[in-house]
Design an enzyme around this catalytic site. Sequence first.
Site, PDB file in Angstrom:
ATOM      1  N   HIS A  95       0.849  -1.194   0.000  1.00  0.00           N
ATOM      2  CA  HIS A  95       0.000   0.000   0.000  1.00  0.00           C
ATOM      3  C   HIS A  95       0.892   1.254   0.000  1.00  0.00           C
ATOM      4  O   HIS A  95       1.947   1.279   0.644  1.00  0.00           O
ATOM      5  CB  HIS A  95      -0.930  -0.005   1.221  1.00  0.00           C
ATOM      6  CG  HIS A  95      -1.962   1.071   1.125  1.00  0.00           C
ATOM      7  ND1 HIS A  95      -1.703   2.376   1.472  1.00  0.00           N
ATOM      8  CD2 HIS A  95      -3.235   1.050   0.657  1.00  0.00           C
ATOM      9  CE1 HIS A  95      -2.787   3.104   1.240  1.00  0.00           C
ATOM     10  NE2 HIS A  95      -3.732   2.320   0.738  1.00  0.00           N
ATOM     11  N   GLU A 166      -4.109   2.195  -7.354  1.00  0.00           N
ATOM     12  CA  GLU A 166      -4.505   3.300  -6.482  1.00  0.00           C
ATOM     13  C   GLU A 166      -3.567   4.485  -6.705  1.00  0.00           C
ATOM     14  O   GLU A 166      -2.510   4.565  -6.070  1.00  0.00           O
ATOM     15  CB  GLU A 166      -4.395   2.882  -5.013  1.00  0.00           C
ATOM     16  CG  GLU A 166      -5.285   1.739  -4.617  1.00  0.00           C
ATOM     17  CD  GLU A 166      -5.561   1.750  -3.125  1.00  0.00           C
ATOM     18  OE1 GLU A 166      -6.723   1.868  -2.757  1.00  0.00           O
ATOM     19  OE2 GLU A 166      -4.606   1.671  -2.335  1.00  0.00           O
TER      20      GLU A 166
HETATM   21  P1  PGA Z   1      -9.594   6.003   0.282  1.00  0.00           P
HETATM   22  O1  PGA Z   1      -8.387   4.983   0.471  1.00  0.00           O
HETATM   23  O2  PGA Z   1     -10.782   5.208  -0.170  1.00  0.00           O
HETATM   24  O3  PGA Z   1      -9.768   6.614   1.624  1.00  0.00           O
HETATM   25  O4  PGA Z   1      -9.171   6.977  -0.764  1.00  0.00           O
HETATM   26  C1  PGA Z   1      -8.142   3.949  -0.425  1.00  0.00           C
HETATM   27  C2  PGA Z   1      -6.891   3.221  -0.014  1.00  0.00           C
HETATM   28  O5  PGA Z   1      -5.918   3.875   0.380  1.00  0.00           O
HETATM   29  O6  PGA Z   1      -6.841   1.970  -0.081  1.00  0.00           O
END
Ligand code: PGA
Length: 255
Positions: A95, A166
Amino acid sequence: MAKKMIIANWKMNPWSLKEAKEIFGGIKKTAVKLKKTETVVCPPFIYLNELKTKNKGIKTGAQDIFWDDRKTSYTGEISAGMLKDAGVEYVIIGHSERREYLKETNETVNKKIKTALKNGFQVIFCIGERSRSDGEDYLTFVREEIEEGLKGAPRKLLKNLIVAYEPIWAIGKKASEADTPEDVLQMVIYIRRIILPFSGKDLARQFPVLYGGSVNPENAESFLSGAGVQGLLIGHESLISDHFGKILKIAEKIK
Ligand code: PGA
């Protein structure tokens, strides 16, 4: 048809077991009724044993795993064996917050991916660029994350790989600041192309790609129907069980 995957990443929340149980219970109520949607909740490690569930309608995932799966000494770390004992089936690896604040590199991410795959977990491999400003070669950045992250991963285990795209600039914001489904679709095609030499043709076409970054009940449908993704990785909105439940129902309705 493959199920949609809606995954909750609770990060460092909530702050009490009582709240964790409440939110999990709220999500479970919706999740267990669904047939075409896989619901996974990734709470902090400390709640995993308490949220252990035998209900096939909802599963748990860890937010990280340590790369050494032997019984040995690493103060503060959590091993593959412990996660299995807690009933965990999914593991988030790489992540962007761990990469940024805990200095995880593509190399450590790679070691963790190999360990998790070897131990039979479904791996949610997070990738995504910091920004798309001029001069920023974000495609190369993402390509390196994938190539270095998957280096040496046995091809036959990649059937348990899930990629979560992401873009870092879209995380933790309002829905209006999320990426667009059109751009995500381009990235999904790009990601599949890069994984091809690792996975072979068949898998490169099929493995699940998720989108994450400011998804909420307002924009979930646009990503699920227009971005070529099989699911979503959801941060802050996954802590509000009503909102997360709405997203689950949206996913269930999509063809
Ligand atoms: P968010 O986070 O939905 O708060 O943007 C997503 C993530 O970091 O997995």
